[in-house]
Design a protein around this motif. Sequence first.
Motif, PDB file in Angstrom:
ATOM      1  N   PHE A 111       1.138  -1.268   0.157  1.00 27.13           N
ATOM      2  CA  PHE A 111       0.111  -0.112   0.198  1.00 27.13           C
ATOM      3  C   PHE A 111       0.895   1.237   0.148  1.00 27.13           C
ATOM      4  CE2 PHE A 111      -3.377  -2.401   1.822  1.00 27.13           C
ATOM      5  CZ  PHE A 111      -4.488  -2.662   0.727  1.00 27.13           C
ATOM      6  N   PHE A 112       1.693   1.334   0.979  1.00 31.36           N
ATOM      7  CA  PHE A 112       2.573   2.730   0.284  1.00 31.36           C
ATOM      8  C   PHE A 112       4.062   2.766  -0.181  1.00 31.36           C
ATOM      9  CE2 PHE A 112       1.313   2.024   5.623  1.00 31.36           C
ATOM     10  CZ  PHE A 112       1.497   3.238   6.199  1.00 31.36           C
ATOM     11  N   ALA A 113       4.034   1.388  -0.150  1.00 30.03           N
ATOM     12  CA  ALA A 113       5.497   1.284  -1.844  1.00 30.03           C
ATOM     13  C   ALA A 113       4.519   1.725  -3.592  1.00 30.03           C
ATOM     14  CB  ALA A 113       5.290   0.018  -2.297  1.00 30.03           C
ATOM     15  N   TYR A 114       2.814   2.072  -3.428  1.00 30.19           N
ATOM     16  CA  TYR A 114       1.861   2.276  -4.559  1.00 30.19           C
ATOM     17  C   TYR A 114       1.828   3.631  -3.999  1.00 30.19           C
ATOM     18  CZ  TYR A 114      -1.602   2.195  -7.605  1.00 30.19           C
ATOM     19  OH  TYR A 114      -2.432   2.957  -9.178  1.00 30.19           O
ATOM     20  N   ARG A 115       1.427   4.212  -2.728  1.00 31.65           N
ATOM     21  CA  ARG A 115       1.740   5.087  -3.337  1.00 31.65           C
ATOM     22  C   ARG A 115       2.155   6.502  -3.369  1.00 31.65           C
ATOM     23  NH1 ARG A 115      -0.860   6.559   2.747  1.00 31.65           N
ATOM     24  NH2 ARG A 115       0.202   9.157   2.966  1.00 31.65           N
ATOM     25  N   GLY A 116       3.748   5.557  -2.622  1.00 31.07           N
ATOM     26  CA  GLY A 116       4.914   6.429  -3.089  1.00 31.07           C
ATOM     27  C   GLY A 116       5.287   5.944  -4.292  1.00 31.07           C
ATOM     28  N   PHE A 117       4.737   5.004  -5.470  1.00 31.17           N
ATOM     29  CA  PHE A 117       5.144   5.370  -6.920  1.00 31.17           C
ATOM     30  C   PHE A 117       4.022   6.127  -8.170  1.00 31.17           C
ATOM     31  CE2 PHE A 117       4.079   2.204 -10.702  1.00 31.17           C
ATOM     32  CZ  PHE A 117       5.494   2.231 -11.158  1.00 31.17           C
ATOM     33  N   THR A 118       3.314   6.431  -7.787  1.00 29.56           N
ATOM     34  CA  THR A 118       2.092   6.700  -8.029  1.00 29.56           C
ATOM     35  C   THR A 118       2.521   8.335  -7.694  1.00 29.56           C
ATOM     36  OG1 THR A 118       0.336   6.302  -6.590  1.00 29.56           O
ATOM     37  CG2 THR A 118       0.561   5.122  -8.475  1.00 29.56           C
ATOM     38  N   ALA A 119       2.736   8.793  -6.674  1.00 28.43           N
ATOM     39  CA  ALA A 119       2.656  10.462  -6.105  1.00 28.43           C
ATOM     40  C   ALA A 119       3.663  11.290  -6.833  1.00 28.43           C
ATOM     41  CB  ALA A 119       3.608  10.693  -4.932  1.00 28.43           C
ATOM     42  N   ASP A 120       4.767  10.332  -7.867  1.00 32.78           N
ATOM     43  CA  ASP A 120       4.878  11.412  -9.191  1.00 32.78           C
ATOM     44  C   ASP A 120       4.390  12.181  -9.675  1.00 32.78           C
ATOM     45  OD1 ASP A 120       7.693  12.396  -6.866  1.00 32.78           O
ATOM     46  OD2 ASP A 120       8.232  10.147  -7.563  1.00 32.78           O
ATOM     47  N   PRO A 121       4.157  10.532 -10.540  1.00 32.88           N
ATOM     48  CA  PRO A 121       2.739  11.448 -12.040  1.00 32.88           C
ATOM     49  C   PRO A 121       1.806  11.747 -11.502  1.00 32.88           C
ATOM     50  CG  PRO A 121       3.701   9.060 -11.479  1.00 32.88           C
ATOM     51  CD  PRO A 121       4.638   9.012 -10.468  1.00 32.88           C
ATOM     52  N   ASP A 122       1.120  11.694 -10.020  1.00 27.95           N
ATOM     53  CA  ASP A 122      -0.048  11.954 -10.015  1.00 27.95           C
ATOM     54  C   ASP A 122      -0.008  13.679  -9.612  1.00 27.95           C
ATOM     55  OD1 ASP A 122      -1.629   9.982  -8.933  1.00 27.95           O
ATOM     56  OD2 ASP A 122      -1.052   9.723  -7.143  1.00 27.95           O
ATOM     57  N   ARG A 123       1.447  14.213  -9.156  1.00 28.32           N
ATOM     58  CA  ARG A 123       1.576  15.808  -9.187  1.00 28.32           C
ATOM     59  C   ARG A 123       1.721  16.114 -10.828  1.00 28.32           C
ATOM     60  NH1 ARG A 123       4.478  14.106  -4.591  1.00 28.32           N
ATOM     61  NH2 ARG A 123       6.033  13.688  -5.644  1.00 28.32           N
ATOM     62  N   ILE A 124       2.085  15.813 -11.682  1.00 27.50           N
ATOM     63  CA  ILE A 124       2.425  15.917 -13.416  1.00 27.50           C
ATOM     64  C   ILE A 124       0.579  15.634 -14.041  1.00 27.50           C
ATOM     65  CG2 ILE A 124       3.350  15.525 -15.013  1.00 27.50           C
ATOM     66  CD1 ILE A 124       5.426  14.008 -13.907  1.00 27.50           C
ATOM     67  N   LEU A 125       0.467  14.784 -13.184  1.00 28.05           N
ATOM     68  CA  LEU A 125      -1.354  14.686 -13.543  1.00 28.05           C
ATOM     69  C   LEU A 125      -2.282  15.639 -13.676  1.00 28.05           C
ATOM     70  CD1 LEU A 125      -1.449  10.743 -13.298  1.00 28.05           C
ATOM     71  CD2 LEU A 125      -1.282  11.959 -15.720  1.00 28.05           C
ATOM     72  N   GLU A 126      -1.910  16.139 -12.787  1.00 24.75           N
ATOM     73  CA  GLU A 126      -2.931  17.233 -11.384  1.00 24.75           C
ATOM     74  C   GLU A 126      -2.369  18.693 -12.424  1.00 24.75           C
ATOM     75  OE1 GLU A 126      -2.409  19.435  -7.302  1.00 24.75           O
ATOM     76  OE2 GLU A 126      -2.479  16.982  -6.874  1.00 24.75           O
ATOM     77  N   LYS A 127      -1.692  19.042 -12.646  1.00 24.49           N
ATOM     78  CA  LYS A 127      -1.443  20.090 -14.048  1.00 24.49           C
ATOM     79  C   LYS A 127      -2.385  19.654 -14.844  1.00 24.49           C
ATOM     80  CE  LYS A 127       3.698  19.318 -14.107  1.00 24.49           C
ATOM     81  NZ  LYS A 127       4.556  19.620 -14.215  1.00 24.49           N
ATOM     82  N   TYR A 128      -2.405  18.518 -16.051  1.00 24.28           N
ATOM     83  CA  TYR A 128      -3.057  18.660 -16.308  1.00 24.28           C
ATOM     84  C   TYR A 128      -5.001  18.222 -16.035  1.00 24.28           C
ATOM     85  CZ  TYR A 128       1.112  18.690 -19.293  1.00 24.28           C
ATOM     86  OH  TYR A 128       2.095  18.576 -19.294  1.00 24.28           O
TER      87      TYR A 128
END
Length: 164
Positions: A25-42
């Motif tokens: 669970f925590f690894a998935y949060r970390g793995f998706t955190a960086d792309p989530d920040r990028i995707l948020e811009k769009y």
Amino acid sequence: MDDRRGPSLLFLTDEQLKKGIEAMFFAYRGFTADPDRILEKYTYGRAHHRAIHFIHRSPGTTVNNLLAILGVTKQSLNRVLRTLVDDGLVESRVGHRDKRERHLFLTPKGLELEAELSDAQRARMRQAYREAGPDAVQGFRQVLEAMMDPDQRRHFSTLKEPDS
């Protein structure tokens, strides 16, 4: 127990399994955190990311193939694809043999976003792999593949190895 996987894993306790689940669970949060920040811009979500990723991995893939890989409803995928096409990230081309088929390709703009998203995840995985070492990397992949349903494993195994 003497098989190719090594000694019996019956020694695993419920607590060890629980810790493994929590680590996922925590690894998935970390793995998706960086792309989530990028995707948020769009104003995109993870479904957009997954579509972009698999279209990039298999240029020309059909909508039906992408549906099977992602395991989502046609309605859900159509919403995501419509946004990506309208925003100029994905191009949908009519099939040569079957005019009902739609083949998907990333545009130059789509390739840029894919690279930004993948670079962020590769950096995180590269660092984790360096810290864990080669034996752990191989074991990690074996565990992930063993957790896949047979249909998911089949889709995974059909993806071509990326060019290094």
